[in-house]
Design a protein around this motif. Sequence first.
Motif, PDB file in Angstrom:
ATOM      1  N   LEU A  52       0.824  -1.209   0.000  1.00  0.00           N
ATOM      2  CA  LEU A  52       0.000   0.000   0.000  1.00  0.00           C
ATOM      3  C   LEU A  52       0.856   1.255   0.000  1.00  0.00           C
ATOM      4  CD1 LEU A  52      -2.844  -1.152   2.399  1.00  0.00           C
ATOM      5  CD2 LEU A  52      -2.866  -1.059  -0.107  1.00  0.00           C
ATOM      6  N   LEU A  53       1.965   1.232   0.724  1.00  0.00           N
ATOM      7  CA  LEU A  53       2.881   2.377   0.697  1.00  0.00           C
ATOM      8  C   LEU A  53       3.477   2.566  -0.697  1.00  0.00           C
ATOM      9  CD1 LEU A  53       4.627   1.810   4.135  1.00  0.00           C
ATOM     10  CD2 LEU A  53       3.261   3.828   3.486  1.00  0.00           C
ATOM     11  N   ALA A  54       3.838   1.465  -1.345  1.00  0.00           N
ATOM     12  CA  ALA A  54       4.390   1.544  -2.698  1.00  0.00           C
ATOM     13  C   ALA A  54       3.355   2.073  -3.682  1.00  0.00           C
ATOM     14  CB  ALA A  54       4.900   0.174  -3.144  1.00  0.00           C
ATOM     15  N   GLU A  58       3.540   5.538  -5.944  1.00  0.00           N
ATOM     16  CA  GLU A  58       3.371   5.528  -7.397  1.00  0.00           C
ATOM     17  C   GLU A  58       2.285   6.494  -7.854  1.00  0.00           C
ATOM     18  OE1 GLU A  58       2.622   1.522  -8.658  1.00  0.00           O
ATOM     19  OE2 GLU A  58       4.549   0.808  -7.909  1.00  0.00           O
ATOM     20  N   GLN A  59       1.272   6.688  -7.017  1.00  0.00           N
ATOM     21  CA  GLN A  59       0.146   7.557  -7.359  1.00  0.00           C
ATOM     22  C   GLN A  59       0.338   8.994  -6.871  1.00  0.00           C
ATOM     23  OE1 GLN A  59      -3.749   5.791  -6.420  1.00  0.00           O
ATOM     24  NE2 GLN A  59      -2.687   3.846  -6.170  1.00  0.00           N
ATOM     25  N   GLY A  60       1.463   9.266  -6.229  1.00  0.00           N
ATOM     26  CA  GLY A  60       1.715  10.600  -5.715  1.00  0.00           C
ATOM     27  C   GLY A  60       0.897  10.944  -4.484  1.00  0.00           C
ATOM     28  N   ILE A  61       0.505   9.920  -3.738  1.00  0.00           N
ATOM     29  CA  ILE A  61      -0.268  10.105  -2.516  1.00  0.00           C
ATOM     30  C   ILE A  61       0.689  10.036  -1.337  1.00  0.00           C
ATOM     31  CG2 ILE A  61      -2.078   9.143  -1.037  1.00  0.00           C
ATOM     32  CD1 ILE A  61      -3.272   7.923  -3.641  1.00  0.00           C
ATOM     33  N   ALA A  62       0.678  11.067  -0.514  1.00  0.00           N
ATOM     34  CA  ALA A  62       1.545  11.094   0.659  1.00  0.00           C
ATOM     35  C   ALA A  62       0.970  10.164   1.725  1.00  0.00           C
ATOM     36  CB  ALA A  62       1.672  12.512   1.189  1.00  0.00           C
ATOM     37  N   LEU A  63       1.621   9.042   1.911  1.00  0.00           N
ATOM     38  CA  LEU A  63       1.204   8.068   2.914  1.00  0.00           C
ATOM     39  C   LEU A  63       2.469   7.553   3.576  1.00  0.00           C
ATOM     40  CD1 LEU A  63      -1.269   6.452   4.022  1.00  0.00           C
ATOM     41  CD2 LEU A  63      -0.705   4.697   2.329  1.00  0.00           C
ATOM     42  N   ARG A  86      -3.847  14.479   3.477  1.00  0.00           N
ATOM     43  CA  ARG A  86      -2.847  14.281   2.446  1.00  0.00           C
ATOM     44  C   ARG A  86      -3.450  14.390   1.043  1.00  0.00           C
ATOM     45  NH1 ARG A  86       1.261  11.103   5.137  1.00  0.00           N
ATOM     46  NH2 ARG A  86       1.486  12.179   7.080  1.00  0.00           N
ATOM     47  N   THR A  87      -2.582  14.376   0.068  1.00  0.00           N
ATOM     48  CA  THR A  87      -2.983  14.460  -1.325  1.00  0.00           C
ATOM     49  C   THR A  87      -3.818  13.258  -1.719  1.00  0.00           C
ATOM     50  OG1 THR A  87      -0.943  15.616  -1.819  1.00  0.00           O
ATOM     51  CG2 THR A  87      -2.101  14.634  -3.685  1.00  0.00           C
ATOM     52  N   GLY A  90      -6.074  13.379  -8.017  1.00  0.00           N
ATOM     53  CA  GLY A  90      -6.753  14.499  -8.648  1.00  0.00           C
ATOM     54  C   GLY A  90      -6.614  15.798  -7.887  1.00  0.00           C
ATOM     55  N   SER A  91      -6.352  15.739  -6.582  1.00  0.00           N
ATOM     56  CA  SER A  91      -6.268  16.984  -5.820  1.00  0.00           C
ATOM     57  C   SER A  91      -4.987  17.733  -6.102  1.00  0.00           C
ATOM     58  CB  SER A  91      -6.417  16.715  -4.322  1.00  0.00           C
ATOM     59  OG  SER A  91      -5.329  15.995  -3.830  1.00  0.00           O
ATOM     60  N   ARG A  92      -3.939  17.034  -6.454  1.00  0.00           N
ATOM     61  CA  ARG A  92      -2.693  17.702  -6.772  1.00  0.00           C
ATOM     62  C   ARG A  92      -2.874  18.587  -8.001  1.00  0.00           C
ATOM     63  NH1 ARG A  92       2.334  14.179  -6.762  1.00  0.00           N
ATOM     64  NH2 ARG A  92       2.389  14.889  -4.632  1.00  0.00           N
ATOM     65  N   GLU A  93      -3.549  18.063  -9.027  1.00  0.00           N
ATOM     66  CA  GLU A  93      -3.782  18.834 -10.226  1.00  0.00           C
ATOM     67  C   GLU A  93      -4.649  20.056  -9.930  1.00  0.00           C
ATOM     68  OE1 GLU A  93      -4.513  15.460 -10.195  1.00  0.00           O
ATOM     69  OE2 GLU A  93      -2.609  14.859 -11.046  1.00  0.00           O
TER      70      GLU A  93
END
Length: 96
Positions: A52-54, A58-63, A86-87, A90-93
């Motif tokens: 899940l961390l990986a 990969e998805q740019g989600i801060a976890l 966290r991100t 879609g929220s980053r964009e």
Amino acid sequence: MEPASTIVKLLGGPSKVARLVGVHRTRVSSWKRSKDRGGTGGRIPQSHHEALLAAAAEQGIALAAEDFIGSRPGAEDARQSPAADRTTPGSREAAE
């Protein structure tokens, strides 16, 4: 139940998380149920943390690993799971 609810939501829901870790969707859903209802009380089994961390990375989600640790019963820390702010996909964009 936290922290499983927040982490599963961040990663795209029970079906997507189930595919990521190779279990049935109902198993992931059980992570969000209380122990007295046959769930894990918000705990995600440690054997799935690395995958899940990986996937989050990969998805740019801060976890972070700390996000898998829920607050203890009776703890006075009323904050949500650290991952809650966290991100999300879609929220980053949207922020840029």
